[in-house]
Write a protein that holds these residues in place. Sequence first.
Motif, PDB file in Angstrom:
ATOM      1  N   PRO A 128      27.612  22.128  41.511  1.00  0.00           N
ATOM      2  CA  PRO A 128      26.966  22.522  40.433  1.00  0.00           C
ATOM      3  C   PRO A 128      26.241  23.543  40.253  1.00  0.00           C
ATOM      4  O   PRO A 128      25.374  24.273  40.755  1.00  0.00           O
ATOM      5  N   VAL A 129      27.015  24.344  39.139  1.00  0.00           N
ATOM      6  CA  VAL A 129      26.168  26.103  39.390  1.00  0.00           C
ATOM      7  C   VAL A 129      25.672  26.392  38.047  1.00  0.00           C
ATOM      8  O   VAL A 129      25.902  25.398  37.084  1.00  0.00           O
ATOM      9  N   ILE A 130      24.510  25.957  38.144  1.00  0.00           N
ATOM     10  CA  ILE A 130      22.934  25.954  37.314  1.00  0.00           C
ATOM     11  C   ILE A 130      23.192  27.997  36.433  1.00  0.00           C
ATOM     12  O   ILE A 130      23.004  28.955  36.717  1.00  0.00           O
ATOM     13  N   GLN A 131      23.398  27.624  35.532  1.00  0.00           N
ATOM     14  CA  GLN A 131      23.338  29.087  34.684  1.00  0.00           C
ATOM     15  C   GLN A 131      22.857  28.701  33.213  1.00  0.00           C
ATOM     16  O   GLN A 131      22.835  28.031  32.732  1.00  0.00           O
ATOM     17  N   ASN A 132      21.417  29.435  33.519  1.00  0.00           N
ATOM     18  CA  ASN A 132      20.111  29.301  32.259  1.00  0.00           C
ATOM     19  C   ASN A 132      20.291  29.647  31.557  1.00  0.00           C
ATOM     20  O   ASN A 132      20.736  31.103  31.159  1.00  0.00           O
ATOM     21  N   ASN A 133      20.102  29.524  29.853  1.00  0.00           N
ATOM     22  CA  ASN A 133      20.178  30.423  28.778  1.00  0.00           C
ATOM     23  C   ASN A 133      19.205  31.854  28.949  1.00  0.00           C
ATOM     24  O   ASN A 133      18.444  31.434  29.304  1.00  0.00           O
ATOM     25  N   THR A 137      15.632  31.061  29.377  1.00  0.00           N
ATOM     26  CA  THR A 137      15.073  31.387  30.981  1.00  0.00           C
ATOM     27  C   THR A 137      13.578  32.204  30.551  1.00  0.00           C
ATOM     28  O   THR A 137      12.319  32.596  31.020  1.00  0.00           O
ATOM     29  N   LEU A 138      13.754  33.133  28.930  1.00  0.00           N
ATOM     30  CA  LEU A 138      12.531  34.096  28.925  1.00  0.00           C
ATOM     31  C   LEU A 138      11.552  32.949  28.413  1.00  0.00           C
ATOM     32  O   LEU A 138      10.489  33.619  27.934  1.00  0.00           O
ATOM     33  N   ARG A 139      12.000  32.384  27.504  1.00  0.00           N
ATOM     34  CA  ARG A 139      11.172  31.319  27.034  1.00  0.00           C
ATOM     35  C   ARG A 139       9.819  30.574  28.095  1.00  0.00           C
ATOM     36  O   ARG A 139       8.195  30.809  28.171  1.00  0.00           O
ATOM     37  N   LEU A 140      10.545  30.331  29.162  1.00  0.00           N
ATOM     38  CA  LEU A 140       9.879  29.817  30.390  1.00  0.00           C
ATOM     39  C   LEU A 140       9.091  30.652  31.384  1.00  0.00           C
ATOM     40  O   LEU A 140       7.682  30.392  30.844  1.00  0.00           O
ATOM     41  N   VAL A 141       9.295  32.149  30.596  1.00  0.00           N
ATOM     42  CA  VAL A 141       8.138  33.484  31.572  1.00  0.00           C
ATOM     43  C   VAL A 141       7.279  33.597  30.194  1.00  0.00           C
ATOM     44  O   VAL A 141       6.293  33.692  30.717  1.00  0.00           O
ATOM     45  N   GLY A 142       7.517  33.802  29.290  1.00  0.00           N
ATOM     46  CA  GLY A 142       6.447  33.674  28.472  1.00  0.00           C
ATOM     47  C   GLY A 142       5.441  32.611  27.443  1.00  0.00           C
ATOM     48  O   GLY A 142       4.699  32.480  27.751  1.00  0.00           O
ATOM     49  N   ALA A 143       6.721  31.440  28.342  1.00  0.00           N
ATOM     50  CA  ALA A 143       5.445  30.391  28.633  1.00  0.00           C
ATOM     51  C   ALA A 143       3.969  30.838  29.598  1.00  0.00           C
ATOM     52  O   ALA A 143       2.995  29.771  29.499  1.00  0.00           O
ATOM     53  N   LYS A 148       3.006  34.254  22.686  1.00  0.00           N
ATOM     54  CA  LYS A 148       3.391  33.511  21.189  1.00  0.00           C
ATOM     55  C   LYS A 148       4.763  33.150  20.939  1.00  0.00           C
ATOM     56  O   LYS A 148       5.399  32.311  20.672  1.00  0.00           O
ATOM     57  N   ALA A 149       5.817  34.500  21.189  1.00  0.00           N
ATOM     58  CA  ALA A 149       6.534  34.495  20.830  1.00  0.00           C
ATOM     59  C   ALA A 149       7.078  35.647  21.045  1.00  0.00           C
ATOM     60  O   ALA A 149       7.135  35.976  22.103  1.00  0.00           O
ATOM     61  N   ILE A 150       8.423  35.980  21.037  1.00  0.00           N
ATOM     62  CA  ILE A 150       9.324  36.474  21.590  1.00  0.00           C
ATOM     63  C   ILE A 150      10.446  37.755  20.857  1.00  0.00           C
ATOM     64  O   ILE A 150      10.909  36.746  19.962  1.00  0.00           O
ATOM     65  N   ILE A 151      10.397  38.502  20.092  1.00  0.00           N
ATOM     66  CA  ILE A 151      10.696  39.770  19.387  1.00  0.00           C
ATOM     67  C   ILE A 151      11.831  40.398  20.338  1.00  0.00           C
ATOM     68  O   ILE A 151      11.411  41.525  20.765  1.00  0.00           O
ATOM     69  N   VAL A 152      13.189  39.590  20.012  1.00  0.00           N
ATOM     70  CA  VAL A 152      14.550  41.088  20.051  1.00  0.00           C
ATOM     71  C   VAL A 152      14.806  41.590  19.267  1.00  0.00           C
ATOM     72  O   VAL A 152      14.757  41.306  17.647  1.00  0.00           O
ATOM     73  N   TYR A 153      15.413  43.060  18.880  1.00  0.00           N
ATOM     74  CA  TYR A 153      16.251  43.339  17.434  1.00  0.00           C
ATOM     75  C   TYR A 153      17.550  44.587  18.581  1.00  0.00           C
ATOM     76  O   TYR A 153      17.232  44.841  19.434  1.00  0.00           O
ATOM     77  N   TRP A 154      17.702  44.745  17.167  1.00  0.00           N
ATOM     78  CA  TRP A 154      19.589  45.849  18.128  1.00  0.00           C
ATOM     79  C   TRP A 154      19.288  46.704  16.739  1.00  0.00           C
ATOM     80  O   TRP A 154      19.231  46.698  15.584  1.00  0.00           O
ATOM     81  N   VAL A 197       7.932  30.881  21.265  1.00  0.00           N
ATOM     82  CA  VAL A 197       7.873  30.139  22.588  1.00  0.00           C
ATOM     83  C   VAL A 197       7.862  28.551  22.940  1.00  0.00           C
ATOM     84  O   VAL A 197       8.615  28.377  23.557  1.00  0.00           O
ATOM     85  N   LYS A 198       7.113  28.282  22.414  1.00  0.00           N
ATOM     86  CA  LYS A 198       7.373  26.359  22.060  1.00  0.00           C
ATOM     87  C   LYS A 198       7.840  26.121  21.566  1.00  0.00           C
ATOM     88  O   LYS A 198       8.352  24.929  22.119  1.00  0.00           O
ATOM     89  N   THR A 199       7.965  26.207  20.241  1.00  0.00           N
ATOM     90  CA  THR A 199       9.252  25.193  20.211  1.00  0.00           C
ATOM     91  C   THR A 199      11.165  26.119  19.895  1.00  0.00           C
ATOM     92  O   THR A 199      11.504  24.725  20.100  1.00  0.00           O
ATOM     93  N   GLY A 200      10.665  26.790  20.466  1.00  0.00           N
ATOM     94  CA  GLY A 200      12.016  27.327  20.092  1.00  0.00           C
ATOM     95  C   GLY A 200      12.429  27.738  19.166  1.00  0.00           C
ATOM     96  O   GLY A 200      14.092  28.254  18.546  1.00  0.00           O
TER      97      GLY A 200
END
Length: 256
Positions: A128-133, A137-143, A148-154, A197-200
């Motif tokens: 199977p091909v694993i395609q992480n969300n 993936t970024l939460r794992l990097v942050g952990a 504490k958190a990831i801030i995304v902006y558009w 990061v901890k809870t999503g």
Amino acid sequence: MLNKLKRGIPLSVLFIPTLFMFSGCTSEPASKNPTYVAAKVNKAQLTDEDVFDSNLNHEITEEDIQRAIAQAEQGFVLPARSPVILVQSGATTPDSEMQLEMSKYYRVSVNSGVPPTKARINRKSDEPVIQNNYMRTLRLVGAKGRQKAIIVYWGTLETGKVDDKTNMTVWSTYTGGKMPSETKSIRYLLRFALVDVKTGNWVTYSPTNTEREFVQSSFNNQSSAGTQATQIDELKRNAYEFASRDLSTRYEKYSR
């Protein structure tokens, strides 16, 4: 008529790179070419599915909904000086102006906001091909980096012209090049998603639109382009300054 916004004076800050983050990253320099802003807008953008880690491939049960409600009741808190990962959708590195403003309130690291390329499936293999969300993936990097958190902006730049019949401003997305001659005002729209990061758990935030009058230049094309870029840069700086301050105040304490 819109009042011109006063230009904020950014403070010098020290960026502290963390493990698994980009070390010594700076954003792409703002070119005086007026297509600079549009070039960023036209890049592939992160979608809600990328950021909110939504799995729509399984049946949603009543238990799922009740569990989400219980988690949401905890609220979303981001204390001052928290370590965060800052992401600009569609850009490999967030604008330096946004990094400067956010660094007044948080300890900022950065990450790419370019959507990951989907892996191709090897039909000759049964594995199977694993395609992480993207966000997972970024939460794992942050952990691992103790974020504490990831801030995304558009960010979206729009131009406004006055409708002769209604005398109201009509807005349209700026697509690059010289501003239309009928442009009377410009505005920069921002939208944020904050992910724990901890809870999503996540919240969304849209600050008040930052607008200003647009002054058409009567000089040659090169001078006109420079004036145009200057006005756009000033608008964005003011938008970043206001949004960063308001966001930090909003989520520093318990927030639902």
